[in-house]
Design an enzyme around this catalytic site. Structure first.
Site, PDB file in Angstrom:
ATOM      1  N   ILE A  81       0.838  -1.207   0.000  1.00  0.00           N
ATOM      2  CA  ILE A  81       0.000   0.000   0.000  1.00  0.00           C
ATOM      3  C   ILE A  81       0.870   1.254   0.000  1.00  0.00           C
ATOM      4  O   ILE A  81       0.893   2.017  -0.961  1.00  0.00           O
ATOM      5  CB  ILE A  81      -0.951   0.001   1.216  1.00  0.00           C
ATOM      6  CG1 ILE A  81      -1.891  -1.218   1.158  1.00  0.00           C
ATOM      7  CG2 ILE A  81      -1.758   1.299   1.259  1.00  0.00           C
ATOM      8  CD1 ILE A  81      -2.733  -1.410   2.409  1.00  0.00           C
ATOM      9  N   CYS A  82       1.598   1.441   1.081  1.00  0.00           N
ATOM     10  CA  CYS A  82       2.307   2.708   1.286  1.00  0.00           C
ATOM     11  C   CYS A  82       3.567   2.842   0.443  1.00  0.00           C
ATOM     12  O   CYS A  82       4.085   3.952   0.291  1.00  0.00           O
ATOM     13  CB  CYS A  82       2.636   2.883   2.762  1.00  0.00           C
ATOM     14  SG  CYS A  82       1.147   2.950   3.798  1.00  0.00           S
TER      15      CYS A  82
END
Length: 243
Positions: free
Chosen positions: A134-135
């Site tokens: 995700i990040c």
């Protein structure tokens, strides 16, 4: 959902100055910037792709490498009040820097991060993050679309499962990201051990964070510092004696 306007329109994906091969594809202290994303308590609590201590060791070593060579480095956190402060050993590398705390899940959508990247003047962006899927994946893929060269540090990043981490790495490589590991970063910046202004600091960083490499280096230093045994010379009509 409202999105942030593209603030890197002066760069294009097909920029002919970007090379994935040859000397120009390698990192130098003058051509890259480091973005470290969300190495904070909540993210570590969900880490399952790697041993937690390994990621802590690696990301701190990565940050120290950047500091040795003066590479612009930015810390970011997400929802710091709920998710926790930046990892203290990491913050201690740049104690005066206040991480940019954001609400965007995708770091690249925060205009403060884009302003910082643009102000560095660097087109090679090195990234590590929790979590990988995700990040790290979101900003890496968007930055690639904006024409930056993105180097993802796979062993200073981690996901909620091994599969999540590995699939994210595959996805980013397909998008054009270049995978590296944390020791590669420092080695590429050093490039030549004759560069004695940085070599001692790199050696110290290896001692502190490179595991068996560091212990073996210390062993070498021990052997080199050991006094030589006295020479023995043969005497006529007698046994060898010490000189």
């Amino acid at each position: 959902m409202k999105t942030t306007p593209n603030r890197t329109s002066d760069l294009t994906v097909n920029d002919p100055s970007i090379s994935k091969n040859g000397l120009e594809a390698l990192l130098t202290p003058d051509n890259c910037a480091l973005l470290l994303i969300d190495h904070q308590a909540f993210q570590f609590a969900g880490l399952r792709s790697h041993d937690t201590q390994t990621i802590i060791n690696n990301v701190v070593g990565l940050a120290k490498s950047a500091k040795v060579f003066g590479v612009p480095t930015l810390f970011t956190t997400v929802l710091e009040r709920q998710g926790g402060y930046l990892l203290k050993p990491l913050q201690d590398v740049f104690p005066d820097q206040k991480p940019i705390d954001r609400t965007f899940i995708n770091t690249w959508e925060d205009p403060r991060i884009l302003d910082w990247v643009r102000n560095t003047g660097r087109k090679k962006i090195v990234m590590a993050a929790l979590w990988t899927e995700i990040c790290l994946a979101m900003p890496a893929i968007q930055a690639l679309g904006d024409g930056y060269e993105v180097y993802i540090v796979t062993d200073a990043s981690g996901g909620v499962s091994l599969e999540a981490h590995e699939m994210a790495i595959h996805r980013m490589i397909q998008a054009g990201a270049i995978p590296i590991t944390w020791m590669v970063f420092g080695a590429e910046l050093q490039r030549d051990w004759a560069r004695t202004n940085t070599a001692p600091a790199v050696a110290q960083m290896l001692i502190e964070h490179a595991g068996v490499v560091g212990t073996t280096f210390m062993w070498e230093q021990q052997l080199l510092a050991t006094a030589a045994e006295p020479k023995r010379t043969a005497q006529p009509n007698s046994r060898a004696v010490t000189t």
